[in-house]
Design a protein around this motif. Structure first.
Motif, mmCIF file in Angstrom:
data_model
loop_
_atom_site.group_PDB
_atom_site.id
_atom_site.type_symbol
_atom_site.label_atom_id
_atom_site.label_comp_id
_atom_site.label_asym_id
_atom_site.label_seq_id
_atom_site.Cartn_x
_atom_site.Cartn_y
_atom_site.Cartn_z
ATOM 1 N N SER A 142 -26.707 -104.992 -44.372
ATOM 2 C CA SER A 142 -26.627 -105.328 -45.683
ATOM 3 C C SER A 142 -27.706 -105.266 -46.361
ATOM 4 N N THR A 195 -17.826 -104.016 -34.577
ATOM 5 C CA THR A 195 -17.616 -104.004 -35.997
ATOM 6 C C THR A 195 -18.350 -102.801 -36.560
ATOM 7 N N MET A 196 -19.895 -102.866 -36.272
ATOM 8 C CA MET A 196 -20.667 -101.618 -36.791
ATOM 9 C C MET A 196 -20.234 -100.402 -36.710
ATOM 10 N N LYS A 239 -17.334 -99.419 -35.806
ATOM 11 C CA LYS A 239 -16.028 -99.042 -36.616
ATOM 12 C C LYS A 239 -16.564 -98.740 -38.014
ATOM 13 N N TRP A 240 -17.565 -99.398 -38.662
ATOM 14 C CA TRP A 240 -17.848 -99.320 -40.022
ATOM 15 C C TRP A 240 -18.408 -97.792 -39.987
ATOM 16 N N LYS A 291 -16.974 -93.978 -41.751
ATOM 17 C CA LYS A 291 -17.740 -93.191 -43.088
ATOM 18 C C LYS A 291 -18.368 -91.845 -42.708
ATOM 19 N N TYR A 343 -24.191 -95.722 -49.337
ATOM 20 C CA TYR A 343 -24.436 -97.215 -49.042
ATOM 21 C C TYR A 343 -26.065 -97.579 -49.064
#
Length: 180
Positions: free
Chosen positions: A59, A146-147, A149-150, A154, A162
């Motif tokens: 982020s 999580t990362m 999957k993100w 994309k 991003y």
């Protein structure tokens, strides 16, 4: 009692390689100091005074921005298991992006990550160990997915978009140098 060493010895290396997480510390000459937790099999000890780690999209991109102004970096590991120990490596770092000289020789050391922003090449000039008596016990269960999957959701263009939106400047408004 803290102890200091001019290099990473084999016991230090073994301890580093046992840990599932490490922390990076960096700062520019002004502004905020940044401390970030890292994981995902993203660090390699390449010698007694050299560590490289791959920075995956996040982020923010504070470390990269700090490196453009001040190449100091501290890496830290804590044992959350039976052995109470904190280990810090102090030094300076250079930043490599895909396409930079050296990237193609270092990137294969890590699992492939389409969202890799940089590799930081750290020249270690001091290693310090200290007790970890106040560090709590914690049990490692697994890496988060999580990362991944993100990233899987994309396209490469989405990831670059991003970076443009979230990773071009630090929270202090300084450039990070991430190519888009």
């Amino acid at each position: 009692m803290a102890k200091q060493f001019p290099r990473i010895d084999e016991a230090h290396r073994a301890f580093i390689e046992e840990q599932h997480m490490f922390f990076t510390g960096s700062a520019g000459p002004e502004g905020r100091v940044n401390i970030s937790p890292k994981g995902m099999d993203s660090l390699r000890v390449l010698g007694p005074n050299r560590i490289v780690w791959m920075n995956i999209t996040g982020s923010g991109n504070e470390t990269a921005g700090h490196q453009l102004e001040n190449n100091r970096m501290t890496l830290m590991w804590c044992s959350f298991t039976t052995r109470p120990l904190i280990l810090r490596c102090y030094g300076t770092a250079s930043t490599l992006h895909a396409g930079d000289p050296g990237w193609d020789s270092l990137a294969p050391l890590f699992p492939a990550h389409r969202s890799a922003r940089q590799i930081f090449d750290v020249s270690v000039d001091l290693v310090q160990t200290s007790c970890g008596y106040a560090v709590p016990f914690m049990e490692y269960t697994s890496e988060r997915d999580t990362m991944q999957k993100w990233v899987d959701a994309k396209s490469d263009d989405d990831i670059r978009a991003y970076w443009v939106e979230k990773n071009q400047t630090t929270i202090d408004g300084k450039p990070t140098g991430v190519p888009v």
